[in-house]
Design a protein around this motif. Structure first.
Motif, short mmCIF file in Angstrom:
data_model
loop_
_atom_site.label_atom_id
_atom_site.label_comp_id
_atom_site.label_asym_id
_atom_site.label_seq_id
_atom_site.Cartn_x
_atom_site.Cartn_y
_atom_site.Cartn_z
N LEU A 18 0.75 -1.14 0.09
CA LEU A 18 0.08 0.00 0.11
C LEU A 18 0.98 1.39 -0.02
N SER A 45 -3.78 -2.41 -4.15
CA SER A 45 -4.66 -2.87 -3.44
C SER A 45 -5.38 -4.13 -3.81
N PRO A 122 -8.76 2.75 -0.98
CA PRO A 122 -8.78 1.44 -0.60
C PRO A 122 -7.58 1.17 0.65
N THR A 123 -6.98 2.31 1.08
CA THR A 123 -6.12 2.13 2.11
C THR A 123 -6.78 2.39 3.39
N THR A 126 -8.84 -1.20 3.65
CA THR A 126 -8.12 -2.48 3.78
C THR A 126 -7.76 -2.46 4.90
N SER A 179 -11.83 -3.67 -4.72
CA SER A 179 -10.53 -2.89 -5.52
C SER A 179 -11.01 -3.43 -7.03
#
Length: 275
Positions: A18, A45, A122-123, A126, A179
């Motif tokens: 990431l 991701s 997505p960081t 996730t 993702s």
């Protein structure tokens, strides 16, 4: 414990992936990538989801099945409890940070789950899902060791390993789906589309607004294609001023809309053009 070791290894690798994705997605546009590199983050991701599935889920399940076929008695479990306690506390600390970040971005009308599914970054989701799985995995590992020690049954430990593997596999499938959707060109949030439509409709030169097509180019980058019909009495100069005014208002009110294409449907001339 071995399943949790696989999980921790996957978590470490995911953070590095990431981090690389964040840095590479921040590169400016170039002739080969005129819309920027924002989608690079979605690609990385997706790699995270594959990494969790392969390193975390599959290995944990295979190890659990192997030990279930050949049970092993274990002693001196005190160190296991200590390691699991430290792991749970560490995961909880990270989970709290990601949870607060999700809450800060969350619409008051939506829950955390809606934010995870609808998030374009997505960081955040996730890390939140990984930490949630980490705490659940540490608890399952504790139960496997504890129940095996209490009932003197060696199958509790490998069963816990299999459950941890299934948990990680489920998280990997969810992350892969989200993702993948962003990578192939998911639209932006409905709230942004509604606000943009209102901004265009509120302009006095606009007669009607047709389709608003959007695509997420990155966590904070949106491509907008709008079909606008203007009033009959506008001349060419007034039409150009109206287009410039609408674009400026959109960029001012919605900074994430970085690329704007207005398809002009003029009732006066009956022609169409793109800007």
């Amino acid at each position: 414990m071995l399943a949790e070791a696989f999980h921790s290894t996957a978590d470490t690798g995911n953070e590095l992936l990431l981090l690389v994705g964040i840095r590479r997605s921040a590169r400016p546009p170039d002739p080969l990538h005129p819309f920027g590199h924002g989608k690079v983050l979605y690609f990385y991701s997706l790699l995270v989801a594959v990494y969790i599935f392969g390193i975390g889920g599959v290995l944990a399940i295979s190890q659990g099945i192997s030990h279930l076929r050949s049970p092993q008695q274990f002693t001196r479990v005190g160190w296991n409890y200590g390691v699991l306690a430290i792991a749970f506390i560490s995961e909880y600390y990270s989970w709290r940070i990601s949870y607060r970040e999700l809450q800060s971005r969350n619409n008051s009308e939506e829950g955390i789950w809606d934010e995870i599914v609808g998030s374009k970054d997505p960081t955040v989701f996730t890390i939140f899902l990984e930490d949630s799985a980490g705490m659940a995995g540490a608890f399952l590992a504790f139960l496997g060791i504890f129940l095996g020690q209490i009932f003197h049954r060696s199958y509790f430990d490998p069963l816990a390993s299999i459950l941890i593997g299934l948990l990680l596999t489920s998280v990997a499938i969810l992350l892969g789906r989200e993702s993948g959707a962003l990578l192939v060109g998911e639209r932006t949030d409905r709230t942004i589309i509604q606000r943009v439509r209102k901004l265009i409709c509120d302009d006095p030169s606009v007669s009607n607004v047709g389709d608003l097509l959007t695509m997420q180019l990155g966590p904070e980058q949106v491509l907008l294609n709008a079909d606008i019909r203007f009033r009959r009495d506008l001349d060419v100069q007034a039409l150009e001023l109206a287009i410039d005014r609408i674009e400026k208002n959109i960029r001012l009110q919605e900074p994430s809309v970085s690329r704007i294409f207005l398809e002009v449907d003029s009732l006066k001339s009956g022609s169409q053009s793109q800007r």
